[in-house]
Design a protein around this motif. Structure first.
Motif, PDB file in Angstrom:
ATOM      1  N   ILE A 112      -2.396  22.039   0.770  1.00  0.00           N
ATOM      2  CA  ILE A 112      -3.467  21.369   0.597  1.00  0.00           C
ATOM      3  C   ILE A 112      -3.726  20.477  -0.502  1.00  0.00           C
ATOM      4  CG2 ILE A 112      -6.119  21.868   0.214  1.00  0.00           C
ATOM      5  CD1 ILE A 112      -5.885  24.587   1.346  1.00  0.00           C
ATOM      6  N   CYS A 113      -3.047  20.657  -1.568  1.00  0.00           N
ATOM      7  CA  CYS A 113      -2.998  19.711  -2.740  1.00  0.00           C
ATOM      8  C   CYS A 113      -2.226  18.538  -2.400  1.00  0.00           C
ATOM      9  CB  CYS A 113      -2.588  20.238  -3.947  1.00  0.00           C
ATOM     10  SG  CYS A 113      -3.875  21.265  -4.966  1.00  0.00           S
ATOM     11  N   SER A 114      -1.030  18.851  -1.821  1.00  0.00           N
ATOM     12  CA  SER A 114      -0.281  17.901  -1.142  1.00  0.00           C
ATOM     13  C   SER A 114      -0.759  16.882  -0.428  1.00  0.00           C
ATOM     14  CB  SER A 114       1.253  18.266  -0.502  1.00  0.00           C
ATOM     15  OG  SER A 114       1.672  19.197  -1.544  1.00  0.00           O
ATOM     16  N   ALA A 115      -1.527  17.407   0.820  1.00  0.00           N
ATOM     17  CA  ALA A 115      -2.429  16.563   1.742  1.00  0.00           C
ATOM     18  C   ALA A 115      -3.290  15.589   1.138  1.00  0.00           C
ATOM     19  CB  ALA A 115      -3.098  17.669   2.696  1.00  0.00           C
ATOM     20  N   THR A 116      -3.872  16.125   0.098  1.00  0.00           N
ATOM     21  CA  THR A 116      -4.921  15.143  -0.821  1.00  0.00           C
ATOM     22  C   THR A 116      -4.140  14.086  -1.634  1.00  0.00           C
ATOM     23  OG1 THR A 116      -6.472  17.073  -1.337  1.00  0.00           O
ATOM     24  CG2 THR A 116      -6.671  15.022  -2.604  1.00  0.00           C
ATOM     25  N   ALA A 117      -2.930  14.537  -2.355  1.00  0.00           N
ATOM     26  CA  ALA A 117      -2.011  13.549  -2.782  1.00  0.00           C
ATOM     27  C   ALA A 117      -1.353  12.361  -1.974  1.00  0.00           C
ATOM     28  CB  ALA A 117      -0.871  14.330  -3.540  1.00  0.00           C
ATOM     29  N   PHE A 118      -1.214  12.938  -0.731  1.00  0.00           N
ATOM     30  CA  PHE A 118      -0.434  11.790   0.139  1.00  0.00           C
ATOM     31  C   PHE A 118      -1.596  10.951   0.723  1.00  0.00           C
ATOM     32  CE2 PHE A 118       3.096  14.821   0.923  1.00  0.00           C
ATOM     33  CZ  PHE A 118       4.195  13.884   0.441  1.00  0.00           C
ATOM     34  N   MET A 119      -2.637  11.538   1.110  1.00  0.00           N
ATOM     35  CA  MET A 119      -3.728  10.573   1.474  1.00  0.00           C
ATOM     36  C   MET A 119      -4.036   9.696   0.640  1.00  0.00           C
ATOM     37  SD  MET A 119      -6.476  12.849   3.804  1.00  0.00           S
ATOM     38  CE  MET A 119      -6.908  13.995   2.475  1.00  0.00           C
ATOM     39  N   ILE A 120      -4.407   9.942  -0.872  1.00  0.00           N
ATOM     40  CA  ILE A 120      -4.522   9.168  -1.764  1.00  0.00           C
ATOM     41  C   ILE A 120      -3.602   7.957  -2.203  1.00  0.00           C
ATOM     42  CG2 ILE A 120      -4.906   8.993  -4.217  1.00  0.00           C
ATOM     43  CD1 ILE A 120      -6.247  11.555  -4.105  1.00  0.00           C
ATOM     44  N   LEU A 121      -2.451   8.551  -2.323  1.00  0.00           N
ATOM     45  CA  LEU A 121      -0.908   7.475  -2.596  1.00  0.00           C
ATOM     46  C   LEU A 121      -0.892   6.644  -1.484  1.00  0.00           C
ATOM     47  CD1 LEU A 121       1.055  10.048  -4.436  1.00  0.00           C
ATOM     48  CD2 LEU A 121      -0.250   8.351  -5.513  1.00  0.00           C
ATOM     49  N   PHE A 122      -0.809   7.151   0.162  1.00  0.00           N
ATOM     50  CA  PHE A 122      -0.549   6.304   1.040  1.00  0.00           C
ATOM     51  C   PHE A 122      -1.618   5.152   1.094  1.00  0.00           C
ATOM     52  CE2 PHE A 122       1.124   9.980   4.066  1.00  0.00           C
ATOM     53  CZ  PHE A 122       2.447   9.642   3.569  1.00  0.00           C
ATOM     54  N   THR A 123      -2.856   5.476   0.771  1.00  0.00           N
ATOM     55  CA  THR A 123      -3.775   4.326   1.080  1.00  0.00           C
ATOM     56  C   THR A 123      -4.013   3.427  -0.295  1.00  0.00           C
ATOM     57  OG1 THR A 123      -5.524   6.012   0.295  1.00  0.00           O
ATOM     58  CG2 THR A 123      -5.295   5.772   2.800  1.00  0.00           C
ATOM     59  N   GLY A 124      -3.505   3.943  -1.195  1.00  0.00           N
ATOM     60  CA  GLY A 124      -3.516   3.251  -2.535  1.00  0.00           C
ATOM     61  C   GLY A 124      -4.923   3.289  -3.115  1.00  0.00           C
ATOM     62  N   MET A 125      -5.810   4.249  -2.691  1.00  0.00           N
ATOM     63  CA  MET A 125      -7.125   4.428  -3.351  1.00  0.00           C
ATOM     64  C   MET A 125      -7.017   5.364  -4.508  1.00  0.00           C
ATOM     65  SD  MET A 125      -9.438   2.844  -1.459  1.00  0.00           S
ATOM     66  CE  MET A 125      -8.335   1.516  -1.116  1.00  0.00           C
ATOM     67  N   TYR A 126      -6.773   5.000  -5.672  1.00  0.00           N
ATOM     68  CA  TYR A 126      -6.678   5.451  -6.673  1.00  0.00           C
ATOM     69  C   TYR A 126      -6.424   4.690  -7.977  1.00  0.00           C
ATOM     70  CZ  TYR A 126      -1.335   4.887  -6.825  1.00  0.00           C
ATOM     71  OH  TYR A 126      -0.087   4.299  -6.885  1.00  0.00           O
ATOM     72  N   ASN A 127      -6.872   4.916  -9.294  1.00  0.00           N
ATOM     73  CA  ASN A 127      -6.637   4.230 -10.388  1.00  0.00           C
ATOM     74  C   ASN A 127      -5.904   5.305 -11.418  1.00  0.00           C
ATOM     75  OD1 ASN A 127      -8.580   2.547  -9.611  1.00  0.00           O
ATOM     76  ND2 ASN A 127     -10.227   3.357 -10.383  1.00  0.00           N
ATOM     77  N   THR A 128      -4.889   4.723 -12.214  1.00  0.00           N
ATOM     78  CA  THR A 128      -4.218   5.356 -13.096  1.00  0.00           C
ATOM     79  C   THR A 128      -4.383   4.755 -14.459  1.00  0.00           C
ATOM     80  OG1 THR A 128      -2.470   6.158 -11.529  1.00  0.00           O
ATOM     81  CG2 THR A 128      -1.872   6.207 -13.700  1.00  0.00           C
ATOM     82  N   THR A 129      -4.789   5.506 -15.651  1.00  0.00           N
ATOM     83  CA  THR A 129      -4.946   5.151 -16.731  1.00  0.00           C
ATOM     84  C   THR A 129      -3.886   4.887 -17.624  1.00  0.00           C
ATOM     85  OG1 THR A 129      -6.254   5.112 -18.819  1.00  0.00           O
ATOM     86  CG2 THR A 129      -5.442   7.142 -17.998  1.00  0.00           C
ATOM     87  N   SER A 130      -3.518   3.983 -18.658  1.00  0.00           N
ATOM     88  CA  SER A 130      -2.255   3.995 -19.342  1.00  0.00           C
ATOM     89  C   SER A 130      -2.478   4.841 -20.410  1.00  0.00           C
ATOM     90  CB  SER A 130      -2.222   2.431 -19.930  1.00  0.00           C
ATOM     91  OG  SER A 130      -3.549   2.246 -20.731  1.00  0.00           O
ATOM     92  N   GLY A 131      -3.716   5.493 -20.766  1.00  0.00           N
ATOM     93  CA  GLY A 131      -3.927   6.613 -21.844  1.00  0.00           C
ATOM     94  C   GLY A 131      -4.718   7.538 -21.442  1.00  0.00           C
TER      95      GLY A 131
END
Length: 486
Positions: A302-321
């Motif tokens: 289930i967590c992997s499913a969420t991660a792949f959906m987010i990463l495939f589509t590029g629908m995420y933000n990542t902070t530098s700190g």
């Protein structure tokens, strides 16, 4: 006050603690000779073989209660926050702690079965019970029971209700206070029925919603199948600081991956052990293996499913700190850390559908998690009140948990997660120490289970034969089928 809570959280989830959890999982994997791999067939077969009784629930019902506790906000909002603070590499460390943590889940759940009690006609067990009986230190068991009560009834329910309220507000413009009231009403009706109602509700809702969520993820993954190798490469390279964009987040990737992985699958926290003890089985190792499977289902699926959906589509933000630091990736401008990443991912494929779908998924996932929290709190009340009337404390814990659920729905997400992480850390610290000390009986159970299987037998546990003391329930155990025929 907030600064004090942050300081406490910083101690509970410092780097030594994160690496210790990985080390403990590795140690148990070695000691069990990687039972989470060798017995993977048994892990999934056994969950459908146990039968419920007047005192206990079936293996599948116990699994469902454990999954109800595991499959919740952590699988959707938790994955998003891991990616926000640790980048895609955090997903790898979620996988790592799940794989290694499956052995920790086996140890704690087997111990819960070994040292369980029959209390007022129901099986009860968990860390407080095996700490007292296995270690002979009642004071340490009391400390865990108090920590579990604080975590389960006060600190952690708010994370679940907050995520539900945020997702429902984003999808349907329903004010958080309304969502909070509705949650409290339905939750109150279910927890009044005790473990049987909770188990029945969980065994219906959890598989249904998990299958629906996995089907949605499967469609999106199928539509992006050519991107799978590239995404896996991004996850692995980021996990070890080798990616040009996320290379500076190595420490954050490990820390947030492990922390959110443990928050999601709860391996080592001791929560799954409470449900494991309620199962009617003929050998403790059987339910230990079933609970190992629940860690796989939670994180590797289930967590992997969420991660792949987010990463495939590029629908995420990542902070530098931190929260207010510059972003190294801004795929969904203005989005807050939480269910919005997953909602945005599904919306990008199925416009206007993802927001509502994720809100409904979170509603079911997180609602059943709060149900499981109540059962764990109730079990620890039963432990503390043995030999005394527990009606008033049981009623009070219902009120406290319902209040925390409502309060969590209307508070900010940041504060909800802060309290939740503290609650998680309190239980993990105490339980990991206990299972390290008490590993021997669980390892004896595994060896006994394997020897009986080699002889073609359906394993039945005899603690006296193995020299395990204080397993009082099992010393007079009679197989349920023999009870019926006698």
């Amino acid at each position: 006050m907030e600064d004090l809570l942050r300081a406490i959280n910083g101690v509970l989830w410092s780097s030594p603690v994160v690496y210790t959890l990985l080390g403990v999982g590795l140690l148990f994997s070695i000691l069990t000779r990687f039972s989470q791999v060798r017995h993977i067939k048994d892990m999934f077969v056994l969950m459908f073989t146990g039968k419920k009784s007047d005192a206990g629930v079936s293996s599948f019902q116990a699994l469902s209660v454990a999954l109800a506790g595991r499959v919740g906000t952590g699988n959707i909002a938790g994955v998003a926050s891991a990616i926000f603070y640790g980048g895609p590499g955090a997903v790898f460390w979620m996988w790592a702690i799940a794989f290694l943590g499956a052995s920790s889940a086996f140890i704690e759940s087997t111990l819960a079965q070994v040292y369980k009690d029959k209390h007022e006609g129901q099986y009860r067990g968990g860390p407080a019970f095996y700490i007292e009986k296995g270690m002979g230190t009642k004071w340490f068991g009391i400390i865990f029971a108090i920590a579990a009560l604080i975590a389960m009834s006060i600190l952690m329910p708010g994370v679940q209700s907050n995520a539900i309220a945020a997702a429902v507000d984003n999808a349907f413009a329903v004010p958080p206070w309304v969502t909070g009231l509705v949650l409290v009403l339905f939750l109150g009706l279910i927890i009044l029925g005790g473990i049987k109602w909770i188990a029945t509700t969980a065994s219906f809702i959890v598989p249904f919603m998990a299958i629906a969520y996995m089907l949605m993820a499967g469609v999106i993954i199928g539509m992006n199948i050519t991107a799978v190798p590239e995404t896996i490469q991004l996850i692995v390279s980021s996990a070890f600081g080798m990616d040009s964009i996320f290379g500076g987040l190595l420490g954050s990737a490990i820390a947030w991956g492990v922390m959110r992985g443990v928050y999601s699958n709860e391996a080592g926290q001791g929560t799954g052990a409470h449900a494991a003890a309620a199962a009617e089985v003929s050998h403790p190792a059987k339910q230990g293996l079933v609970q190992s499977a629940s860690v796989y289902i939670d994180t590797l699926l289930i967590c992997s499913a969420t991660a792949f959906m987010i990463l495939f589509t590029g629908m995420y933000n990542t902070t530098s700190g931190g929260d207010n630091d510059p972003l190294v990736v801004e795929g969904i401008p203005g989005a807050t850390v939480g269910p919005e990443f997953t909602q945005g991912a599904i919306n990008s494929v199925f416009p206007a559908f993802g927001t509502g779908f994720v809100a409904i998924a979170l509603l079911f996932f997180a609602f059943t998690t709060i149900m499981a929290y109540y059962y764990i709190a109730e079990t620890n009340i039963a432990y503390l009140m043995r030999g005394r009337k527990a009606a008033i404390p049981m009623f009070l814990i219902k009120i406290v948990l319902l209040g925390a659920t409502y309060f969590g729905a209307v508070r900010t997400a940041e504060n909800a997660w802060l309290l939740g992480d503290i609650g998680l850390g309190l239980m993990v610290w105490i339980n990991v120490i206990a299972i390290l000390i008490l590993a021997k009986p669980a390892l004896q159970c595994l060896k006994d289970y394997e020897e009986q299987k080699k002889q073609g037998l359906d394993p039945v546990f005899n603690p006296k034969k193995l020299g395990i003391k204080n397993a009082t329930f099992w010393e007079t155990y009679v197989d349920p089928e023999k009870r019926k025929s006698s």
